[in-house]
Design a protein around this motif. Structure first.
Motif, PDB file in Angstrom:
ATOM      1  N   MET A   1       0.835  -1.204   0.000  1.00  0.00           N
ATOM      2  CA  MET A   1       0.000   0.000   0.000  1.00  0.00           C
ATOM      3  C   MET A   1       0.873   1.258   0.000  1.00  0.00           C
ATOM      4  O   MET A   1       1.926   1.282   0.639  1.00  0.00           O
ATOM      5  N   ASN A   2       0.431   2.279  -0.697  1.00  0.00           N
ATOM      6  CA  ASN A   2       1.123   3.559  -0.711  1.00  0.00           C
ATOM      7  C   ASN A   2       0.705   4.418   0.476  1.00  0.00           C
ATOM      8  O   ASN A   2      -0.339   4.191   1.096  1.00  0.00           O
ATOM      9  N   LYS A   3       1.518   5.420   0.791  1.00  0.00           N
ATOM     10  CA  LYS A   3       1.213   6.338   1.880  1.00  0.00           C
ATOM     11  C   LYS A   3       0.374   7.494   1.347  1.00  0.00           C
ATOM     12  O   LYS A   3       0.756   8.150   0.385  1.00  0.00           O
ATOM     13  N   ALA A   4      -0.752   7.767   2.023  1.00  0.00           N
ATOM     14  CA  ALA A   4      -1.632   8.850   1.592  1.00  0.00           C
ATOM     15  C   ALA A   4      -0.902  10.190   1.584  1.00  0.00           C
ATOM     16  O   ALA A   4      -1.138  11.030   0.705  1.00  0.00           O
ATOM     17  N   SER A   5      -0.013  10.385   2.523  1.00  0.00           N
ATOM     18  CA  SER A   5       0.671  11.677   2.642  1.00  0.00           C
ATOM     19  C   SER A   5       1.583  11.983   1.454  1.00  0.00           C
ATOM     20  O   SER A   5       2.036  13.116   1.294  1.00  0.00           O
ATOM     21  N   ASP A   6       1.844  10.978   0.622  1.00  0.00           N
ATOM     22  CA  ASP A   6       2.666  11.196  -0.570  1.00  0.00           C
ATOM     23  C   ASP A   6       1.888  11.874  -1.695  1.00  0.00           C
ATOM     24  O   ASP A   6       2.487  12.252  -2.706  1.00  0.00           O
ATOM     25  N   PHE A   7       0.581  12.014  -1.528  1.00  0.00           N
ATOM     26  CA  PHE A   7      -0.262  12.488  -2.626  1.00  0.00           C
ATOM     27  C   PHE A   7      -1.006  13.780  -2.276  1.00  0.00           C
ATOM     28  O   PHE A   7      -1.524  13.932  -1.172  1.00  0.00           O
ATOM     29  N   LEU A   8      -1.072  14.670  -3.268  1.00  0.00           N
ATOM     30  CA  LEU A   8      -1.836  15.915  -3.160  1.00  0.00           C
ATOM     31  C   LEU A   8      -3.047  15.815  -4.082  1.00  0.00           C
ATOM     32  O   LEU A   8      -2.901  15.594  -5.287  1.00  0.00           O
ATOM     33  N   ILE A   9      -4.237  16.001  -3.523  1.00  0.00           N
ATOM     34  CA  ILE A   9      -5.482  15.870  -4.271  1.00  0.00           C
ATOM     35  C   ILE A   9      -6.102  17.255  -4.477  1.00  0.00           C
ATOM     36  O   ILE A   9      -6.414  17.949  -3.505  1.00  0.00           O
ATOM     37  N   ALA A  10      -6.256  17.670  -5.728  1.00  0.00           N
ATOM     38  CA  ALA A  10      -6.892  18.948  -6.046  1.00  0.00           C
ATOM     39  C   ALA A  10      -8.406  18.752  -6.127  1.00  0.00           C
ATOM     40  O   ALA A  10      -8.885  17.853  -6.819  1.00  0.00           O
ATOM     41  N   LEU A  11      -9.130  19.599  -5.408  1.00  0.00           N
ATOM     42  CA  LEU A  11     -10.587  19.506  -5.331  1.00  0.00           C
ATOM     43  C   LEU A  11     -11.223  20.774  -5.898  1.00  0.00           C
ATOM     44  O   LEU A  11     -10.895  21.885  -5.479  1.00  0.00           O
ATOM     45  N   ASP A  12     -12.145  20.584  -6.827  1.00  0.00           N
ATOM     46  CA  ASP A  12     -12.781  21.682  -7.549  1.00  0.00           C
ATOM     47  C   ASP A  12     -14.293  21.568  -7.358  1.00  0.00           C
ATOM     48  O   ASP A  12     -14.894  20.587  -7.784  1.00  0.00           O
ATOM     49  N   ASP A  13     -14.893  22.583  -6.726  1.00  0.00           N
ATOM     50  CA  ASP A  13     -16.335  22.507  -6.446  1.00  0.00           C
ATOM     51  C   ASP A  13     -17.175  23.157  -7.550  1.00  0.00           C
ATOM     52  O   ASP A  13     -18.165  23.848  -7.287  1.00  0.00           O
ATOM     53  N   GLY A  14     -16.808  22.886  -8.783  1.00  0.00           N
ATOM     54  CA  GLY A  14     -17.643  23.302  -9.911  1.00  0.00           C
ATOM     55  C   GLY A  14     -17.788  24.807 -10.019  1.00  0.00           C
ATOM     56  O   GLY A  14     -16.804  25.536  -9.978  1.00  0.00           O
ATOM     57  N   HIS A  15     -18.995  25.275 -10.129  1.00  0.00           N
ATOM     58  CA  HIS A  15     -19.275  26.677 -10.399  1.00  0.00           C
ATOM     59  C   HIS A  15     -19.411  27.481  -9.114  1.00  0.00           C
ATOM     60  O   HIS A  15     -19.644  26.931  -8.040  1.00  0.00           O
ATOM     61  N   GLY A  16     -19.304  28.808  -9.235  1.00  0.00           N
ATOM     62  CA  GLY A  16     -19.530  29.680  -8.090  1.00  0.00           C
ATOM     63  C   GLY A  16     -20.988  29.667  -7.660  1.00  0.00           C
ATOM     64  O   GLY A  16     -21.876  29.257  -8.424  1.00  0.00           O
ATOM     65  N   MET A  17     -21.258  30.150  -6.456  1.00  0.00           N
ATOM     66  CA  MET A  17     -22.612  30.114  -5.914  1.00  0.00           C
ATOM     67  C   MET A  17     -23.596  30.933  -6.762  1.00  0.00           C
ATOM     68  O   MET A  17     -24.771  30.605  -6.840  1.00  0.00           O
ATOM     69  N   ASN A  18     -23.114  31.987  -7.415  1.00  0.00           N
ATOM     70  CA  ASN A  18     -24.016  32.857  -8.174  1.00  0.00           C
ATOM     71  C   ASN A  18     -23.825  32.766  -9.687  1.00  0.00           C
ATOM     72  O   ASN A  18     -24.263  33.646 -10.418  1.00  0.00           O
ATOM     73  N   THR A  19     -23.189  31.696 -10.158  1.00  0.00           N
ATOM     74  CA  THR A  19     -22.999  31.538 -11.599  1.00  0.00           C
ATOM     75  C   THR A  19     -24.360  31.425 -12.283  1.00  0.00           C
ATOM     76  O   THR A  19     -25.200  30.613 -11.889  1.00  0.00           O
ATOM     77  N   GLY A  20     -24.567  32.226 -13.298  1.00  0.00           N
ATOM     78  CA  GLY A  20     -25.860  32.253 -13.973  1.00  0.00           C
ATOM     79  C   GLY A  20     -26.283  30.910 -14.535  1.00  0.00           C
ATOM     80  O   GLY A  20     -25.494  30.231 -15.181  1.00  0.00           O
ATOM     81  N   GLY A  21     -27.541  30.549 -14.276  1.00  0.00           N
ATOM     82  CA  GLY A  21     -28.124  29.346 -14.861  1.00  0.00           C
ATOM     83  C   GLY A  21     -27.779  28.037 -14.188  1.00  0.00           C
ATOM     84  O   GLY A  21     -28.388  27.008 -14.485  1.00  0.00           O
ATOM     85  N   LYS A  22     -26.800  28.052 -13.279  1.00  0.00           N
ATOM     86  CA  LYS A  22     -26.378  26.799 -12.652  1.00  0.00           C
ATOM     87  C   LYS A  22     -27.203  26.548 -11.391  1.00  0.00           C
ATOM     88  O   LYS A  22     -26.750  26.674 -10.262  1.00  0.00           O
ATOM     89  N   ARG A  23     -28.465  26.168 -11.608  1.00  0.00           N
ATOM     90  CA  ARG A  23     -29.387  25.964 -10.485  1.00  0.00           C
ATOM     91  C   ARG A  23     -30.580  25.140 -10.947  1.00  0.00           C
ATOM     92  O   ARG A  23     -30.824  24.989 -12.140  1.00  0.00           O
ATOM     93  N   THR A  24     -31.331  24.649  -9.983  1.00  0.00           N
ATOM     94  CA  THR A  24     -32.552  23.903 -10.283  1.00  0.00           C
ATOM     95  C   THR A  24     -33.654  24.872 -10.710  1.00  0.00           C
ATOM     96  O   THR A  24     -33.546  26.079 -10.466  1.00  0.00           O
ATOM     97  N   PRO A  25     -34.722  24.355 -11.312  1.00  0.00           N
ATOM     98  CA  PRO A  25     -35.940  25.169 -11.405  1.00  0.00           C
ATOM     99  C   PRO A  25     -36.456  25.460  -9.987  1.00  0.00           C
ATOM    100  O   PRO A  25     -35.996  24.856  -9.019  1.00  0.00           O
ATOM    101  N   ILE A  26     -37.399  26.350  -9.854  1.00  0.00           N
ATOM    102  CA  ILE A  26     -38.005  26.625  -8.546  1.00  0.00           C
ATOM    103  C   ILE A  26     -38.663  25.340  -8.034  1.00  0.00           C
ATOM    104  O   ILE A  26     -39.428  24.690  -8.749  1.00  0.00           O
ATOM    105  N   ILE A  27     -38.334  24.971  -6.803  1.00  0.00           N
ATOM    106  CA  ILE A  27     -38.936  23.784  -6.178  1.00  0.00           C
ATOM    107  C   ILE A  27     -40.133  24.249  -5.346  1.00  0.00           C
ATOM    108  O   ILE A  27     -39.958  24.973  -4.358  1.00  0.00           O
ATOM    109  N   PRO A  28     -41.365  23.887  -5.757  1.00  0.00           N
ATOM    110  CA  PRO A  28     -42.570  24.431  -5.100  1.00  0.00           C
ATOM    111  C   PRO A  28     -42.589  24.255  -3.582  1.00  0.00           C
ATOM    112  O   PRO A  28     -42.930  25.182  -2.849  1.00  0.00           O
ATOM    113  N   GLU A  29     -42.194  23.085  -3.109  1.00  0.00           N
ATOM    114  CA  GLU A  29     -42.241  22.839  -1.660  1.00  0.00           C
ATOM    115  C   GLU A  29     -41.277  23.738  -0.889  1.00  0.00           C
ATOM    116  O   GLU A  29     -41.504  24.053   0.283  1.00  0.00           O
TER     117      GLU A  29
END
Length: 196
Positions: A1-29
């Motif tokens: 097994m390899n050591k986890a500390s040997d690796f750097l993982i880049a994490l990208d959370d997609g779009h910004g919170m206010n990016t246009g159009g990147k959202r659901t339709p209005i959820i009635p409930e």
């Protein structure tokens, strides 16, 4: 097994919170829509925590709610020499409710049989074991974060924002944690590190 500390993982959370159009339709409930980044950010936060608990080093390439440019994200990952790049998203085909559903993973064209494809296969193995969703496969696409990264990179679409059932999953902490763990397990398998 390899050591986890040997690796750097880049994490990208997609779009910004206010990016246009990147959202659901209005959820009635709820009387409102859900921004895509509400899901993406939560999953990346859980992934960051779980990866660090295992011993990995992590790099958040878009750590704020603003829409960090794609170039800034990939430049940072490349400059820090990340070993893996993971971009977390939620899909959509329109801004009205529809029947399209399921999750998928994307790699850069021509990389299905390369390291990125192998990474995608490892993550897909665990995604398919979670909440019942249609598996749409590992696909190729010329996304910036797949083209401009110097390390194995995948972009995952974890459901459809305009599917009524999957839209509601976006804000369920249990689902968010599950998706995070599935990605982390896939990274561990790909890098030969024990998942604990």
């Amino acid at each position: 097994m390899n050591k986890a500390s040997d690796f750097l993982i880049a994490l990208d959370d997609g779009h910004g919170m206010n990016t246009g159009g990147k959202r659901t339709p209005i959820i009635p409930e709820l009387g409102k829509y859900i921004p895509e980044n509400e899901f993406n950010k939560a999953v990346v936060s859980f992934m960051d925590r779980y990866l660090r608990e295992i011993g990995f080093r992590t790099l958040l390439v878009a750590p704020t709610d603003s829409d960090t440019s794609l170039k800034a994200r990939t430049d940072l990952a490349n400059s820090k020499k990340a070993d893996v790049y993971l971009s977390i998203h939620y899909d959509a085909v329109s801004d009205i409710w529809g029947k399209v559903e399921g999750h998928s993973i994307f790699v850069y064209p021509g990389h299905l049989n390369e390291k990125s494809g192998k990474l995608g296969e490892c993550i897909a193995e665990f995604l398919k074991q979670g909440t019942a969703q249609k598996w749409r496969g590992i696909k190729e696409h010329n996304f910036h974060v797949l083209r401009e990264t110097n390390m194995p990179a995948i972009l995952s679409e974890n459901g459809f924002m305009n599917n009524p059932r999957e839209a509601r999953l976006m804000i369920e902490p249990v689902f968010q944690k599950e998706v995070a763990i599935e990605h982390v397990k896939g990274v561990c398998k790909y890098l030969g590190v024990a998942f604990v």
